[in-house]
Design a protein around this motif. Sequence first.
Motif, PDB file in Angstrom:
ATOM      1  N   TYR A   1      40.799  47.297  37.702  1.00 49.23           N
ATOM      2  CA  TYR A   1      39.712  46.348  37.711  1.00 49.23           C
ATOM      3  C   TYR A   1      39.226  46.302  39.125  1.00 49.23           C
ATOM      4  CZ  TYR A   1      40.437  44.240  33.434  1.00 49.23           C
ATOM      5  OH  TYR A   1      40.684  43.824  31.894  1.00 49.23           O
ATOM      6  N   PRO A   2      37.592  46.594  39.264  1.00 51.48           N
ATOM      7  CA  PRO A   2      37.136  46.604  40.682  1.00 51.48           C
ATOM      8  C   PRO A   2      37.411  45.160  41.344  1.00 51.48           C
ATOM      9  CG  PRO A   2      35.431  46.626  39.064  1.00 51.48           C
ATOM     10  CD  PRO A   2      36.614  46.605  38.241  1.00 51.48           C
ATOM     11  N   ALA A   3      37.261  45.110  42.576  1.00 50.53           N
ATOM     12  CA  ALA A   3      37.395  43.954  43.402  1.00 50.53           C
ATOM     13  C   ALA A   3      38.617  42.964  42.924  1.00 50.53           C
ATOM     14  CB  ALA A   3      36.065  43.289  43.336  1.00 50.53           C
ATOM     15  N   VAL A   4      39.438  43.437  42.518  1.00 49.33           N
ATOM     16  CA  VAL A   4      40.714  42.822  42.093  1.00 49.33           C
ATOM     17  C   VAL A   4      41.810  43.379  42.939  1.00 49.33           C
ATOM     18  CG1 VAL A   4      42.451  42.139  40.166  1.00 49.33           C
ATOM     19  CG2 VAL A   4      39.909  42.156  39.841  1.00 49.33           C
ATOM     20  N   THR A   5      42.688  42.447  43.543  1.00 47.25           N
ATOM     21  CA  THR A   5      43.977  42.930  44.335  1.00 47.25           C
ATOM     22  C   THR A   5      45.105  43.133  43.313  1.00 47.25           C
ATOM     23  OG1 THR A   5      44.731  40.499  44.665  1.00 47.25           O
ATOM     24  CG2 THR A   5      43.133  41.645  46.325  1.00 47.25           C
TER      25      THR A   5
END
Lengths: 328, 543
Positions: free
Chosen positions: A98-102
């Motif tokens: 997932y983009p922008a997920v740590t």
Amino acid sequence: MSQTIAPTLKQPAIQINRLTRYFGPTRAVNQLSFSVMPGEVVGFIGPNGAGKTTTMRILSTLDEPDEGDAYVDGFSVINDPDQVRFRLGFVPDAYGAYPAVTCIEYLDFFARSYGLKGRQRIEAIEHVLDFTHMHHMTDKPMNGLSKGMKQRLCLGRALIHDPTVLILDEPAAGLDPRARIELKEMIVDLAKQGKSLLISSHILSELAEMCDRVAIIERGELLASGTVDEILRKSTGLVEDHHANLVSVAVEVTGDPNVAATWLQEQSVAQAIQNKNGIVEFLFEDLAEARQQLLRRMVDAGLPVCSFSVKRRSLEEVFMNVTRGNVQ
Amino acid sequence: MSEIASHRMLQTDQHWVDRLSTWFADRCSPILVKEARQAMKSWHFQWTFMMLLLAVVAWSFMGISIALFNDETQESGGMLMAGYMVILGFPLAIVLPLASFRSLAREFDDETIQLLSITTLSARRIVLGKLGSAALQMVIYMSAVVPCVAFSYLLRGIDLTQIAMLLLVPAVSSMSLCCLGLMLAGFARFNWLAILLNLALMAGVVACYFGWCGFNTEFYRAAGSSDMIFGTLMVLSLFIGTGYVAFECATSLISFPSEDRSSRIRVAISLQLLLAIAAFSAFMYVSAPQNNSFRAEIFVFGYSTCITHYLCLVGAMMVSEQTGMSYRVRRGLPTSLLGRLLWGLYVPGPGRGYLYALSGIGCWNLGILLLLRMDAQVGLFEVSGIQYSQYMPLAINFLFGTIYLTMVYLFMLFCGRWIKYGRQLVGALLVVVMYMMMAIITTTIDAFLFWDRSYYNNSWSGVAQHANWPYVLGRLGSSASDFEATAVVGSIGAIFLAMIGCGFALREWVISPVMVPQRVQDEDKRRAMTQAELNKMDGVSLK
């Protein structure tokens, strides 16, 4: 390596019964049947387009078979997918980031998705981070991870709900040697924990080290299943009981190798004696004492032996023997 | 381990605010939590919010300046409010539905949908989570205009009911469009299809936005009139019904194949029709008699036409369902006779789908007929101007709806086995093609054969047009009596055809439910108990 549990004692962790899946006119999986026992690590190999991923997707309740059924811990993937999902962890060939997920948010999300709450969720995340050695990566965005790290995270994701069965589709693909070794260690650890694993991979040498058994498919059909030696024996036609425990032995002699080959034939102690590029190869009993005695007798007979080694069959050899290179 | 435990997300001895948020997040859908996290970090949300703030501030100054210039400050609330709503409409009608579409389409793109599908989250919870995230963003967008709304109210010219209605319509329509976006995203399995659907949605939401701007202006002008209120209620019912159906479709599209993917859609369509009936009756009862220029027959027959052919379209998709029923679906069927009778039309399967759509078409047109007859005798709606002959369009709608639906059903029954993929789409396309072809072919025949003769002078001219649904309807609508025989004979033919269809469909009617295996029951119980215990012992609670 984990112990193989006899099929009669427990029900299989994975049971595939006459599984068939069509994609248009193509029969991707054709009447496939095999099982994985609890605590067993099974390598699932076959050429590209053989139907490995389709089978794994069906087992993971991502796809539905046209005929047949598959069971995970006795629950049908068609009729009881919810029960199957609680017991199964799947690592597909695509990481699914997932983009922008740590990393920690990713694990937290999947822990929640499996219904883990409060302390239970925290403990599960801690355990997974510990197992995958990713505690220093928690705040890194997924997009910034290396392939090896993504694979670890993906494995962690599949383990977050502590499944009993793990399905790994090409887990080592594209990993550097270090990442591959680390992944192999993790898989061995999981097997030690008693989890059943079904692994597909093209890196056959590594699979051979990890797996208790292998299942080979081609054109959606199961060609062979069993240990590497069992399959090789079957594929070379040596299936009689008295050939059950044989290994391949390679003997190098100085001078004419035919002398050694003739001597072995005269003694009637070996099977399938061949002269391969100056090295005499034959099948012999898989007992160290018997091999010691044979070597002593050869030396006593005056044969100029300069090397005597057991040649373990490689999975590549088995694979090449069994498959025909047919692609759908 | 110390490193791990020190991470803020894994700490148990948190501040009470963090504990509260953890407690709340534990009870929310995981998708909602994830989507909200992602959305708040995304540039498009931050920019849209910023632009929204700037736009409302700019409009406040501009609106006040206009009011001051016109010396109308005391009654300028309505005008200001209309402006705010036009501004708010942009993120609500355009940004949010497109973001919802992208959010699900990206799951297919990034192949994360398979990771979601193998968790214990149901398809419904996945779609609800995405919708919840859109709702949360909507609330944040709306919060930006709250002070301005209060300001408008203080300026007068608009009352609280109107404000509530003005806020309700964008909220409902936005959620409905988000459902539509999610439904379209459910189809977006290929890149080219995703792009096409995205463009279609974009065109749709932009059209909706302009519709919304027009509605606002109209609402501001006709504020307080009963027409406006009932018009608004009708728009709301349309959005609620459509949104619910779209939501169920989106859920169905990402469900596991062995699940029941049809019943809930049928329930949603039933509710949508009930809402349509309620809106129809309310409008007829309250608003129509007060309006002298109201053309009741156009309204009634327009309504009948829309609903009949909508049912025919969705019915064509239902009759294209697979014939087999999985054990999983059969486990969920009612076991009592009454339950099976009541639920029969909602059980998946092409035969039951046919009966569902057919009974819907029949009941709908018969219902309208009865209502109008009652009106003529009792004066329920006090609508004048509908002649007996004008009931004929109801028969025409029934006739063509039934014939086309039955033809698709029979086609699927005998030829459907060769269609492996996209059966529903094929069914829908078939019915659309039939509607179009019958109109085009008949018009072409008529034009070629009788192009040089006057219609009224040749008894054979226009014969082909008897099979042309819009033409027949148009002729009957203009009180022409030459198609009455077609309506009567055709209806009898349609009933005969429907009986054949029903004969095939009823073979499917008897289904035996399957008991849930004991092991599965035990497993579900055990899991429910474990979950309840865990909830009780939850270490991160508010206490």
